[in-house]
Structures are given as C-alpha cells and as structure tokens.
Design an enzyme around this catalytic site. Structure first.
Site, PDB file in Angstrom:
ATOM      1  N   ARG A  71       1.218  -1.167  -0.186  1.00  0.00           N
ATOM      2  CA  ARG A  71      -0.006   0.366   0.365  1.00  0.00           C
ATOM      3  C   ARG A  71       0.794   0.679  -0.123  1.00  0.00           C
ATOM      4  O   ARG A  71       1.623   1.553   0.878  1.00  0.00           O
ATOM      5  CB  ARG A  71      -0.910  -0.143   1.160  1.00  0.00           C
ATOM      6  CG  ARG A  71      -2.034   1.459   1.465  1.00  0.00           C
ATOM      7  CD  ARG A  71      -2.247   1.333   2.271  1.00  0.00           C
ATOM      8  NE  ARG A  71      -3.004   2.171   2.620  1.00  0.00           N
ATOM      9  CZ  ARG A  71      -3.055   3.324   3.787  1.00  0.00           C
ATOM     10  NH1 ARG A  71      -2.758   2.882   4.669  1.00  0.00           N
ATOM     11  NH2 ARG A  71      -3.649   4.527   3.775  1.00  0.00           N
ATOM     12  N   HIS A  83      -2.628  10.870   0.588  1.00  0.00           N
ATOM     13  CA  HIS A  83      -2.518  10.995   2.216  1.00  0.00           C
ATOM     14  C   HIS A  83      -2.166  11.617   2.805  1.00  0.00           C
ATOM     15  O   HIS A  83      -0.129  11.988   2.747  1.00  0.00           O
ATOM     16  CB  HIS A  83      -1.189   9.303   2.125  1.00  0.00           C
ATOM     17  CG  HIS A  83      -1.238   8.923   3.620  1.00  0.00           C
ATOM     18  ND1 HIS A  83      -1.291   8.104   4.183  1.00  0.00           N
ATOM     19  CD2 HIS A  83      -0.754   9.266   5.058  1.00  0.00           C
ATOM     20  CE1 HIS A  83      -1.140   7.199   4.711  1.00  0.00           C
ATOM     21  NE2 HIS A  83      -0.644   8.305   5.256  1.00  0.00           N
ATOM     22  N   GLU A  97      -7.579   8.301   6.185  1.00  0.00           N
ATOM     23  CA  GLU A  97      -7.749   9.140   7.704  1.00  0.00           C
ATOM     24  C   GLU A  97      -7.782  10.244   7.526  1.00  0.00           C
ATOM     25  O   GLU A  97      -7.986  11.206   7.753  1.00  0.00           O
ATOM     26  CB  GLU A  97      -6.349   9.493   8.541  1.00  0.00           C
ATOM     27  CG  GLU A  97      -6.129   7.844   8.437  1.00  0.00           C
ATOM     28  CD  GLU A  97      -4.682   7.712   9.625  1.00  0.00           C
ATOM     29  OE1 GLU A  97      -4.585   8.854  10.247  1.00  0.00           O
ATOM     30  OE2 GLU A  97      -4.526   6.795  10.829  1.00  0.00           O
ATOM     31  N   ASN A  99      -7.383   1.767  10.131  1.00  0.00           N
ATOM     32  CA  ASN A  99      -5.873   1.340  10.965  1.00  0.00           C
ATOM     33  C   ASN A  99      -6.123   1.982  11.925  1.00  0.00           C
ATOM     34  O   ASN A  99      -6.767   3.049  12.849  1.00  0.00           O
ATOM     35  CB  ASN A  99      -5.066   3.548  10.490  1.00  0.00           C
ATOM     36  CG  ASN A  99      -4.742   3.496   9.217  1.00  0.00           C
ATOM     37  OD1 ASN A  99      -4.997   2.282   8.040  1.00  0.00           O
ATOM     38  ND2 ASN A  99      -4.467   4.415   8.258  1.00  0.00           N
ATOM     39  N   TYR A 126      -3.538   1.965  16.394  1.00  0.00           N
ATOM     40  CA  TYR A 126      -2.305   2.291  16.519  1.00  0.00           C
ATOM     41  C   TYR A 126      -2.619   1.940  18.402  1.00  0.00           C
ATOM     42  O   TYR A 126      -1.729   1.433  19.701  1.00  0.00           O
ATOM     43  CB  TYR A 126      -1.415   3.675  16.696  1.00  0.00           C
ATOM     44  CG  TYR A 126      -1.193   3.465  14.666  1.00  0.00           C
ATOM     45  CD1 TYR A 126      -0.513   2.578  14.890  1.00  0.00           C
ATOM     46  CD2 TYR A 126      -1.958   3.982  14.065  1.00  0.00           C
ATOM     47  CE1 TYR A 126       0.352   2.729  13.098  1.00  0.00           C
ATOM     48  CE2 TYR A 126      -1.411   3.541  12.682  1.00  0.00           C
ATOM     49  CZ  TYR A 126      -0.159   3.807  12.489  1.00  0.00           C
ATOM     50  OH  TYR A 126       0.292   3.221  10.933  1.00  0.00           O
ATOM     51  N   GLU A 180      -3.570  -0.267   8.261  1.00  0.00           N
ATOM     52  CA  GLU A 180      -1.537   0.027   8.586  1.00  0.00           C
ATOM     53  C   GLU A 180      -2.355   0.012  10.378  1.00  0.00           C
ATOM     54  O   GLU A 180      -2.983   0.140  11.000  1.00  0.00           O
ATOM     55  CB  GLU A 180      -2.091   1.575   8.900  1.00  0.00           C
ATOM     56  CG  GLU A 180      -1.606   2.624   7.886  1.00  0.00           C
ATOM     57  CD  GLU A 180      -1.517   3.898   7.880  1.00  0.00           C
ATOM     58  OE1 GLU A 180      -1.460   4.557   9.011  1.00  0.00           O
ATOM     59  OE2 GLU A 180      -1.781   5.262   7.036  1.00  0.00           O
TER      60      GLU A 180
HETATM   61  C1  FCB Z   1      -1.032   7.157  10.572  1.00  0.00           C
HETATM   62  C2  FCB Z   1      -0.900   8.021   9.306  1.00  0.00           C
HETATM   63  C3  FCB Z   1       0.584   7.652   8.915  1.00  0.00           C
HETATM   64  C4  FCB Z   1       1.508   7.277   9.996  1.00  0.00           C
HETATM   65  C5  FCB Z   1       0.836   6.799  11.051  1.00  0.00           C
HETATM   66  C6  FCB Z   1       2.218   6.016  12.577  1.00  0.00           C
HETATM   67  O1  FCB Z   1      -1.976   8.457  11.819  1.00  0.00           O
HETATM   68  O2  FCB Z   1      -1.133   7.199   8.602  1.00  0.00           O
HETATM   69  O3  FCB Z   1       0.981   8.274   7.825  1.00  0.00           O
HETATM   70  O4  FCB Z   1       2.522   8.189  10.031  1.00  0.00           O
HETATM   71  O5  FCB Z   1       0.336   7.235  11.482  1.00  0.00           O
END
Ligand code: FCB
Length: 457
Positions: free
Chosen positions: A76, A119, A164, A292, A294, A363
């Site tokens: 990607r 992006h 995002e 995505n 985290y 992600e």
């Molecule tokens: C996300 C972004 C990506 C990267 C990660 C850590 O928010 O999409 O570009 O920076 O965080």
C-alpha cells in the site's frame, strides 16, 4: 499459542508519498501543504522536512527488491497529487511515469499494488484557494482521482480514496498540529465534510473508469474505553466516539450524520453548507473498509479550552485521553492494548452489521527505540511483540464474526513521521538518514516468516 490465518488472507506493508519519496522539486512536482508546513519554523520537530525523506523516488528498484525478499502479497502506497497534477493544473506525464515504474516493478515482483489517492499532500495552490474548507476541492480531488484511475486502472485494482480524514480535517484544520496548521471551528467541520464528499465522487469516478475495481476508504478509528462511571466521563466518551469515529463511519456506512454532532457543534455552524444529496453521494457502496489502529482511547472529562462555545475550535470537546500509571508507552507516547483492537473491530460489526463491507487493516505498527547493535543488527523485539499481538487481536475479531481480509503493517521502512520528524521509527527496514541505506530489522525476518506460513508463532 500459534495462530493460523486463512490461506487467502493478504499480508502487506504500507507507506505514503510525502513520508518516503523525497525529490520534492523533481519530475515537475510542485509544493503540497506539507512542504509549506514542514518549512514553517516550529511546526515539525527539529525543523525536519520531507525534502529527501527516504529518497524512494530514486530507489524504486531497490525498495521493490526488498519487498520481494519480504514476500509481501500487497504493498500500500500513496500517489502524490502534486506530482500528477502539480498546482492542480494540467496532468504531468512525468508524475504518472514515476508511478508507472513503481506499479510495473511491483507486478513483476508478484506484489499487488494498493493505491491511496490522498495521504495528506494537498497541492498548496488549492489550499491557497481555501483548501478542504471549499466544496470545490472535493470536485478537484475527484478529477485528480479520475486521471490516476484512467492511467493506472489497467494494472491497479485496489483503490483507497482517502487516508484518515480525521487527521486531515481535525488535526489539520482544528488542532493545527498537521498541515495546513489551521485552528478553526466551522472550517474544520467543512473540511471533514468536503473530504467525505470528495471520497464519494472519486469512488464513482474510479468505478466507472476501472473494471473490477475494489474501492474503499481508510479511517483511523478510536477504540473508546470508559474510565469511570461518572456522568461527565460517560459524556466525554460519547464525544470521543463522535469526533473519532461517528462523523466518518455514519455518513460513509449509513448515509447520515449523528444527531449528537448537530447538538455539539451548533454554536459554531448552522450546517447550511451540507447540500441535500451530499450524504447519498458520500455513502457509496464500498468493496472494503480500511481500518488503521494504533492505540486505545481513554477519555476523561476536562474543562473546555475556550469558555465561549461559539469561539471553540471543532475539537475542543471537553475530554482528554488518560494514561495508566507507569504503563509502557511507544516512542509516540502511545499506550499499547491489543485487546482494544479486537473491541474496535467487533464494535464496527455490531453498529453497522450488514452495511459493513469486508475490512482490510490498512495500518498498524509501532515506533520503538531501535538500537543498531555493534554488528549492525536491529533486534526490535518490541515491534515483533506489538505486531504479533495485534495480528492475534485481528484473528480474535475474525473468530467473533468480523470479515477481515488483510493486514498492512505500518511501515515498510522508517520514514518522515509528520510533525514528529524522523525520530520515531516505524519500519521493518531501518533507514540510515545519512547514507539512506536500508537494513532489515529482526521484525523484517519475523514478518517474512509470518507471510510465508500465515502463522503467528
Ligand atoms: C497514521 C498515518 C501514517 C503514519 C502513522 C504512524 O496516522 O496514516 O502516515 O504516520 O499514523
């Protein structure tokens, strides 16, 4: 316990144009809002910019060879709008030629290209005309998307319109910590709406141009955890869910905006800029939803930053996310909780049911303090643990009935981490920013084994 993924599950890795390409003034590229922002003193740590980044623009063959070594099913990456339509003007053949080269190399290596159209690198010329605050930018985006789809659609089938939109609108136009660095109320809400409108129109254009296209959007979503039983904290959680998820997931998946948003933001706007059929345009049928993830969100009620509701920026909703005493934090300062990932995925399924398309995790990853050993090796066990635990969390959600088809680790290589510059390293490949040499970390070998066996040890 070993976890087994289905044979057709897609394992990938992700990057984005401004974070890796460099060569910002080559091949006819013109500035984006991130060039302007990163060159503005005080906006990015240590004054770092994407001018050189990983120099991927000049290293396509080398990078694709590394992807082949890793055994990726899919890669990607994003297209730079300011390469393809510099200043959003006429189409730039050199910009398209660069992506031809990348796509052709990927296909020759047996790797499926998964293209993100946006992006975050809006042509600065469009920001000068109001950027995403303007409805016209949605049309401009769709025109650019159509150019890309017409040109690459014979070889690229997987298309992600936006990455995002929360970050583009809220971080960019309300918090001001991302480009273009604005701190606004109504402007940020308009930006969010026009991004989604651009998504809807672009999705239609891609479908009409590319037979067999798989079209989706990538959202970063909050897994909201309740911190107490107090009514103030419960309300904080509602508002976190609203701004983090519902103002994006409801229009895209259900064709409506949440009622709570109308209440919360009525002091800063009358919403007259939402036109009658916008929501049906936004709610295009999707082939997949990109998610995505985290870190978990733990909202606690705090005072608003600005007392007068009419003067607040759009994100001043009276909550902040709390940390647990002494818990492990990543280099980004983010807490780690893989269970929150499963909870998010099952929440999506519960809320949207049959309206939820198959999910691709577009992600997930971690920045950790990678130490280069005396032998040159980087033994990034924190990353192996994080990715392993989060892949298991994905499998848990699949076992609970959520249809998830793929996972892309963020990131293939260390890169320009936006306002945080080059310090946080997310890559499976270490990048030496002096020599631009790429070195596989221990996680690279670990992930290669995951891809080869479809197993998490
Ligand atoms: C996300 C972004 C990506 C990267 C990660 C850590 O928010 O999409 O570009 O920076 O965080």
């Amino acid at each position: 316990m070993t976890v087994q993924f289905p044979a057709d599950f897609v394992f990938g890795a992700a990057t984005a144009s401004y974070q890796i390409e460099g060569a910002v003034a080559e091949g006819g590229r013109r500035p984006s809002i991130w060039d302007t922002f990163s060159h503005t003193p005080g906006k990015v740590e240590r004054g770092e910019t994407g001018d050189v980044a990983c120099d991927h623009y000049h290293r396509v063959s080398e990078d694709v060879a590394l992807m082949r070594q890793l055994g990726l099913d899919s890669y990607r990456f994003s297209l730079a709008w300011p390469r393809i339509k510099p200043d959003d003007g006429p189409v730039n053949p050199a910009g398209l030629a660069f992506y031809d080269e990348l796509v052709d190399e990927l296909l020759a290596a047996g790797i499926e290209p998964a293209v993100t159209l946006y992006h975050w690198d809006l042509p600065q010329a469009l920001e000068d005309r109001g950027g995403w605050r303007e409805r016209d930018t949605a049309e401009r985006f769709a025109d650019y998307a159509a150019v890309a789809a017409d040109h690459l659609g014979d070889r690229v089938k997987r298309w992600i319109t936006l990455n995002e939109p929360f970050c583009s609108s809220i971080l960019g136009y309300a918090d001001g910590v991302h480009a273009p660095g604005a701190q606004e109320g109504e402007g940020a809400l308009k930006a969010a709406h026009h991004l989604l409108l651009g998504h809807g129109i672009a999705a239609q254009r891609i479908r009409s141009s590319v037979p067999g296209a798989q079209v989706g959007i990538t959202l970063n979503l909050a897994s909201v955890q309740q911190v107490s039983e107090s009514s103030a904290d419960l309300e904080a959680a509602q508002r976190n869910l609203l701004i983090g998820n519902l103002i994006f997931t409801d229009p895209v998946l259900a064709g409506s905006y949440p009622e709570l948003g109308k209440q919360v933001w009525s002091p800063i706007t009358d919403f007259s800029w939402i036109a009658g059929d916008d929501l049906s345009t936004i709610a295009q049928p999707l082939d997949f939803l990109g998610v995505n993830f985290y870190f978990p969100s733990r909202p606690r009620a705090v005072a608003h930053q600005v007392a007068d509701p009419a003067q607040r920026v759009a994100s001043d909703l009276g909550f902040e996310s709390v940390l647990h005493e002494g818990e492990y934090l990543t280099e980004m300062g983010w807490p780690v909780d893989a269970g929150a990932f499963t909870a998010l995925l099952t929440w999506l399924q519960g809320r949207y049911g049959d309206a939820l398309p198959p999910i691709h995790i577009t992600e997930n990853g971690i920045a950790c303090p990678d130490v280069v050993g005396p032998d040159g090796r980087i033994d990034d066990q924190d990353r192996i643990r994080y990715v392993g635990d989060h892949l298991k969390a994905v499998k848990d959600a699949m076992d609970k009935g959520v249809d998830i088809r793929g996972y892309y680790v963020w990131s293939l290589m260390d890169n320009f981490e936006w306002a945080r510059g080059y310090q946080p390293r997310f890559g499976l490949l270490h990048v030496d920013y002096d020599t631009l040499q790429r070195t596989p970390k221990a996680s690279f070998d670990w992930y290669r084994n995951v891809i080869a066996t479809h197993q998490i040890p």
